[in-house]
Write a protein that holds these residues in place. Structure first.
Motif, short mmCIF file in Angstrom:
data_model
loop_
_atom_site.label_atom_id
_atom_site.label_comp_id
_atom_site.label_asym_id
_atom_site.label_seq_id
_atom_site.Cartn_x
_atom_site.Cartn_y
_atom_site.Cartn_z
N GLY A 1 0.84 -1.20 0.00
CA GLY A 1 0.00 0.00 0.00
C GLY A 1 0.87 1.25 0.00
O GLY A 1 2.03 1.24 -0.42
N ARG A 2 0.30 2.31 0.47
CA ARG A 2 1.03 3.58 0.53
C ARG A 2 2.10 3.51 1.62
O ARG A 2 1.81 3.15 2.75
CB ARG A 2 0.07 4.72 0.84
CG ARG A 2 0.78 6.07 0.93
CD ARG A 2 -0.19 7.18 1.12
NE ARG A 2 -0.75 7.49 -0.19
CZ ARG A 2 -1.45 8.58 -0.46
NH1 ARG A 2 -1.75 9.43 0.49
NH2 ARG A 2 -1.90 8.80 -1.66
N PRO A 3 3.35 3.86 1.29
CA PRO A 3 4.40 3.86 2.31
C PRO A 3 4.10 4.92 3.36
O PRO A 3 3.79 6.07 3.04
CB PRO A 3 5.67 4.21 1.55
CG PRO A 3 5.35 4.07 0.10
CD PRO A 3 3.86 4.25 -0.03
N ARG A 4 4.17 4.51 4.58
CA ARG A 4 3.96 5.41 5.72
C ARG A 4 4.80 4.87 6.87
O ARG A 4 5.16 3.70 6.88
CB ARG A 4 2.48 5.45 6.12
CG ARG A 4 1.54 6.09 5.08
CD ARG A 4 1.33 7.55 5.42
NE ARG A 4 0.73 8.39 4.43
CZ ARG A 4 -0.56 8.55 4.22
NH1 ARG A 4 -1.46 7.84 4.87
NH2 ARG A 4 -0.99 9.43 3.35
N PRO A 5 5.09 5.69 7.86
CA PRO A 5 5.90 5.20 8.99
C PRO A 5 5.14 4.14 9.80
O PRO A 5 3.91 4.10 9.80
CB PRO A 5 6.14 6.45 9.82
CG PRO A 5 5.03 7.38 9.47
CD PRO A 5 4.69 7.08 8.03
N VAL A 6 5.91 3.30 10.46
CA VAL A 6 5.37 2.28 11.36
C VAL A 6 6.13 2.35 12.68
O VAL A 6 7.22 2.94 12.74
CB VAL A 6 5.46 0.86 10.76
CG1 VAL A 6 4.66 0.76 9.46
CG2 VAL A 6 6.89 0.44 10.54
N GLY A 7 5.56 1.74 13.71
CA GLY A 7 6.22 1.81 15.00
C GLY A 7 6.12 0.52 15.79
O GLY A 7 5.13 -0.20 15.71
N LEU A 8 7.18 0.25 16.54
CA LEU A 8 7.21 -0.86 17.47
C LEU A 8 7.71 -0.34 18.82
O LEU A 8 8.74 0.35 18.88
CB LEU A 8 8.17 -1.96 16.98
CG LEU A 8 7.73 -2.75 15.77
CD1 LEU A 8 8.90 -3.57 15.24
CD2 LEU A 8 6.57 -3.67 16.13
N GLU A 9 7.00 -0.70 19.88
CA GLU A 9 7.50 -0.38 21.21
C GLU A 9 7.79 -1.68 21.93
O GLU A 9 7.17 -2.71 21.67
CB GLU A 9 6.52 0.49 22.00
CG GLU A 9 5.26 -0.19 22.43
CD GLU A 9 4.42 0.64 23.39
OE1 GLU A 9 4.50 1.89 23.42
OE2 GLU A 9 3.66 0.01 24.14
N CYS A 10 8.79 -1.63 22.81
CA CYS A 10 9.20 -2.84 23.51
C CYS A 10 9.63 -2.50 24.94
O CYS A 10 10.53 -1.68 25.13
CB CYS A 10 10.33 -3.52 22.76
SG CYS A 10 10.65 -5.20 23.32
N PRO A 11 8.99 -3.12 25.93
CA PRO A 11 9.36 -2.89 27.32
C PRO A 11 10.76 -3.43 27.63
O PRO A 11 11.20 -4.40 27.00
CB PRO A 11 8.29 -3.65 28.12
CG PRO A 11 7.15 -3.85 27.17
CD PRO A 11 7.78 -3.96 25.81
N PRO A 12 11.44 -2.87 28.62
CA PRO A 12 12.80 -3.31 28.94
C PRO A 12 12.86 -4.76 29.42
O PRO A 12 13.83 -5.47 29.13
CB PRO A 12 13.26 -2.35 30.03
CG PRO A 12 12.03 -1.72 30.56
CD PRO A 12 11.02 -1.75 29.45
N ASP A 13 11.83 -5.25 30.09
CA ASP A 13 11.84 -6.65 30.54
C ASP A 13 11.75 -7.61 29.36
O ASP A 13 12.24 -8.73 29.44
CB ASP A 13 10.74 -6.91 31.57
CG ASP A 13 9.38 -6.43 31.11
OD1 ASP A 13 9.21 -5.20 30.96
OD2 ASP A 13 8.48 -7.27 30.91
N VAL A 14 11.14 -7.18 28.27
CA VAL A 14 11.10 -8.01 27.06
C VAL A 14 12.42 -7.92 26.32
O VAL A 14 12.90 -8.92 25.79
CB VAL A 14 9.91 -7.59 26.15
CG1 VAL A 14 9.92 -8.35 24.84
CG2 VAL A 14 8.60 -7.78 26.88
N LEU A 15 13.03 -6.76 26.30
CA LEU A 15 14.34 -6.61 25.66
C LEU A 15 15.40 -7.45 26.35
O LEU A 15 16.32 -7.96 25.72
CB LEU A 15 14.79 -5.14 25.65
CG LEU A 15 14.05 -4.22 24.70
CD1 LEU A 15 14.48 -2.76 24.94
CD2 LEU A 15 14.26 -4.62 23.25
N SER A 16 15.26 -7.64 27.65
CA SER A 16 16.27 -8.37 28.41
C SER A 16 16.02 -9.87 28.39
O SER A 16 16.82 -10.64 28.83
CB SER A 16 16.34 -7.89 29.85
OG SER A 16 15.16 -8.21 30.56
#
Length: 172
Positions: free
Chosen positions: A157-172
């Motif tokens: 589709g049309r290019p547009r920004p996307v986002g992902l958030e991740c809590p620090p306990d998941v990153l670790s």
């Protein structure tokens, strides 16, 4: 025997799978484990440290518009993400392929209103209002599929920004 990877490692491996070789970033405590994984990746991803979150987002936007590739950036949650909103809005209006990776507070604290460092009400809702698609990574096992979905959204589709958030306990 399956080896375990951190959420940070899963995200970095997924970025590499999708040929991200440059990340504009302002590190912070909530994203330490992501930056550990970026360090371990060595020269595979060039991390360009900025002096302000707005700079990271605008650099990713400029990179996307000038190269045609995905411009990726990473910032801390709350005020860090809020400092990137003008660039996200510009990416949206210019049809730019920008990937916003933002930290979050600990999973058990989200939505509780305790005043955690960089906590804001409904960060994901704010991110979703400025992007084509955004979600939260809730476990390391989810990271590959959600990064893949982010790239699917960027390229369909049309290019547009996307986002992902991740809590620090998941990153670790």
């Amino acid at each position: 025997m399956m080896s375990k990877v951190t959420g940070g490692e899963a995200i970095v491996k997924s970025l590499l799978t999708h040929e991200v070789n440059t990340l504009f970033a302002l590190p912070g405590v909530q994203n330490d484990y992501l930056f550990n994984a970026l360090y371990d990746a060595g020269d595979q991803i060039r991390v360009i440290h900025t002096r302000h979150e707005q700079g990271a987002a605008y650099m990713a936007l400029g990179y996307a518009l000038s190269t045609g590739k995905v411009g990726a950036y990473c910032v801390v949650p709350g005020v860090g993400l809020l400092n990137t909103t003008a660039a996200l809005a510009t990416a949206y209006s210019t049809n730019a392929k920008v990937l916003c990776l933002t930290g979050q507070i600990a999973s058990t604290q989200i939505g509780r209103g305790f005043g955690m460092l960089h906590e804001i009400p409904d960060q994901l809702g704010i991110l979703q209002s400025l992007t084509k698609w955004a979600t939260r990574i809730n476990s390391p096992a989810e990271a590959p599929a959600l990064v893949a979905e982010a790239f699917r959204q960027l390229y369909t589709g049309r290019p547009r920004p996307v986002g992902l958030e991740c809590p620090p306990d998941v990153l670790s």
